[in-house]
Scaffold this motif. Structure first.
Motif, PDB file in Angstrom:
ATOM      1  N   TYR A  94      -1.242   5.170  -7.265  1.00  0.00           N
ATOM      2  CA  TYR A  94      -0.426   4.082  -7.798  1.00  0.00           C
ATOM      3  C   TYR A  94       0.852   3.892  -6.978  1.00  0.00           C
ATOM      4  N   TYR A  95       1.557   4.978  -6.713  1.00  0.00           N
ATOM      5  CA  TYR A  95       2.809   4.870  -5.964  1.00  0.00           C
ATOM      6  C   TYR A  95       2.558   4.523  -4.500  1.00  0.00           C
TER       7      TYR A  95
ATOM      8  N   LYS B  50       1.938   0.823  -4.356  1.00  0.00           N
ATOM      9  CA  LYS B  50       3.202   0.113  -4.547  1.00  0.00           C
ATOM     10  C   LYS B  50       4.007   0.086  -3.251  1.00  0.00           C
ATOM     11  N   GLU B  51       4.048   1.205  -2.552  1.00  0.00           N
ATOM     12  CA  GLU B  51       4.874   1.307  -1.355  1.00  0.00           C
ATOM     13  C   GLU B  51       4.340   0.442  -0.210  1.00  0.00           C
TER      14      GLU B  51
ATOM     15  N   GLY C  55       2.396  -2.233  -0.512  1.00  0.00           N
ATOM     16  CA  GLY C  55       2.217  -3.617  -0.894  1.00  0.00           C
ATOM     17  C   GLY C  55       0.791  -4.026  -1.217  1.00  0.00           C
TER      18      GLY C  55
ATOM     19  N   TYR D 297      -0.668  -3.122  -4.217  1.00  0.00           N
ATOM     20  CA  TYR D 297      -0.875  -3.017  -5.660  1.00  0.00           C
ATOM     21  C   TYR D 297      -1.324  -4.369  -6.224  1.00  0.00           C
ATOM     22  N   ASN D 298      -2.247  -4.312  -7.178  1.00  0.00           N
ATOM     23  CA  ASN D 298      -2.797  -5.493  -7.837  1.00  0.00           C
ATOM     24  C   ASN D 298      -3.607  -6.363  -6.874  1.00  0.00           C
TER      25      ASN D 298
ATOM     26  N   SER E  26      -6.917  -2.746  -2.435  1.00  0.00           N
ATOM     27  CA  SER E  26      -6.503  -1.389  -2.780  1.00  0.00           C
ATOM     28  C   SER E  26      -7.642  -0.626  -3.452  1.00  0.00           C
TER      29      SER E  26
END
Length: 292
Positions: free
Chosen positions: A143-144, A147-148, A150, A152-153, A157
Motif C-alpha cells: 500500500y505505501y 502510494k509513493e 503513484g 495507487y488506485n 499496481s
C-alpha cells in the motif's frame, strides 16, 4: 499327408475389460459422485436464492423453493455495480497477470533450472518462501509503495503485485521441472550452434508448453478470485473488480440476500465458462506433465 491345425481348439485367455474391475471401482465411483454432489449443494442454494424475492426469502428461508421467478435482483446487481465495467477490469487484470506471470516464471526457471546459476537452491527456496507468505503480511508495504510511486488506485499496481506473487509459484514449479531437463538435448542443440535464446524458443519452450498452459489457467482463475489486495488497492468505482463489487452489496446492518446471490451467480459464470473452454487444455497439460 494332411496336417490338422489345432490352434482353434486352444482356449483363448479372456482379456478383462478395463471398465469391469470389480466392486472397488464402483465404490470409488460412488465416493467421487457423492463428493461432487456435496460440492454442488452451495451452488444449488445460490441458484435458488438468486431468483427468490426478498419477501419470499424472509418468510420461507434460504432452503425453500421460490414461489415466483424473481429477476429484479439480477437487474439491480447489473446496474448498481456497473457489471460490464467490473467484468472488463477483472478480465484485464486476470489476463495480464496470467500472461506476464507465465513469461516471468519461464525466464526465471530457465536461468535457475538450465542455466544453473550460483546459489540456485537458495534462490528457489526464497521463491518458495515468498509463495507461502500470507497476503495480510504484504498489504501494508504494498500500500505505501504504491502510494509513493503513484500507482495507487490503478489496475497496473494490482497487475504488478499479482504478477510477482503468481510468478513466485510458477518459478518454483518450473525450476523443478527444468532442473531434470535432459542435458544431452541441450548439448546437441549447442553443438548445432544454437544460442541461449534459440534453445529456449525451439527446445525448452515446446517441451514445457503443456505445463505453461496449466499455469496460465491457474493464474487466471486465482487472480480472478482475489479479493483482499484489490479491495485495498482499488478504491475507485471505475477500477474495482468483480469480487470487490460483490462485497459492496453487503451493508453494515442490512443485506439484500437475493441480490447478493444473483450477483454471485453472475460473477461466477465467466470463471466457469473459462474453465470449461480450457478444460481440455488443462487435462492435456496435466497428462503430459505426468508422462514426462
Amino acid at each position: 499327408m494332411a496336417v490338422t491345425l489345432v490352434t482353434d481348439r486352444v482356449p483363448r485367455r479372456k482379456v478383462r475389460d478395463r471398465h469391469h474391475r470389480g466392486a472397488s471401482r464402483w465404490v470409488v465411483l460412488a465416493l467421487v459422485t457423492l463428493g461432487a454432489v456435496i460440492m454442488l449443494v452451495p451452488f444449488v442454494f445460490m441458484l435458488l436464492n438468486a431468483f427468490k424475492s426478498p419477501g419470499d426469502y424472509s418468510s420461507s428461508g434460504p432452503l425453500s423453493w421460490p414461489t415466483e421467478f424473481y429477476t429484479k435482483g439480477l437487474k439491480t446487481y447489473w446496474t448498481e455495480v456497473n457489471f460490464p465495467l467490473k467484468f472488463w477490469n477483472s478480465l484485464l487484470i486476470s489476463g495480464s497477470v496470467a500472461v506476464l506471470a507465465v513469461a516471468v516464471s519461464l525466464f526465471n526457471a530457465y536461468a535457475l533450472g538450465i542455466g544453473r546459476v550460483k546459489g540456485r537452491l537458495w534462490i528457489v527456496g526464497l521463491f518458495l518462501l515468498a509463495n507461502m507468505m500470507p497476503q495480510e503480511a504484504l498489504i501494508y508495504p504494498l500500500y505505501y509503495a504504491a502510494k509513493e510511486i503513484g500507482l495507487y488506485n490503478t489496475q497496473l499496481s494490482v497487475i504488478i503485485i499479482f504478477t510477482v506473487i503468481q510468478s513466485a509459484f510458477g518459478t518454483y514449479l518450473l525450476a523443478s521441472v527444468l532442473g531434470t531437463f535432459p542435458r544431452s538435448v541441450l548439448e546437441a542443440a549447442a553443438l548445432d550452434g544454437a544460442g541461449k535464446w534459440t534453445v529456449l524458443r525451439r527446445v525448452v519452450f515446446p517441451n514445457v508448453r503443456p505445463t505453461l498452459a496449466v499455469l496460465l489457467i491457474f493464474f487466471f482463475i486465482w487472480t480472478w478470485n482475489e479479493f483482499l489486495i484489490p479491495l485495498v488497492m482499488l478504491i475507485d468505482n471505475s477500477t474495482q473488480t468483480i469480487p470487490v463489487a460483490l462485497a459492496s452489496l453487503q451493508g453494515d446492518r442490512l443485506m439484500d440476500a437475493p441480490t447478493t446471490n444473483a450477483g454471485a451467480l453472475i460473477s461466477l459464470v465467466p470463471a466457469v465458462l473459462f474453465f470449461i473452454i480450457f478444460q481440455r487444455t488443462l487435462s492435456r497439460g496435466i497428462t503430459a506433465g505426468a508422462e514426462k
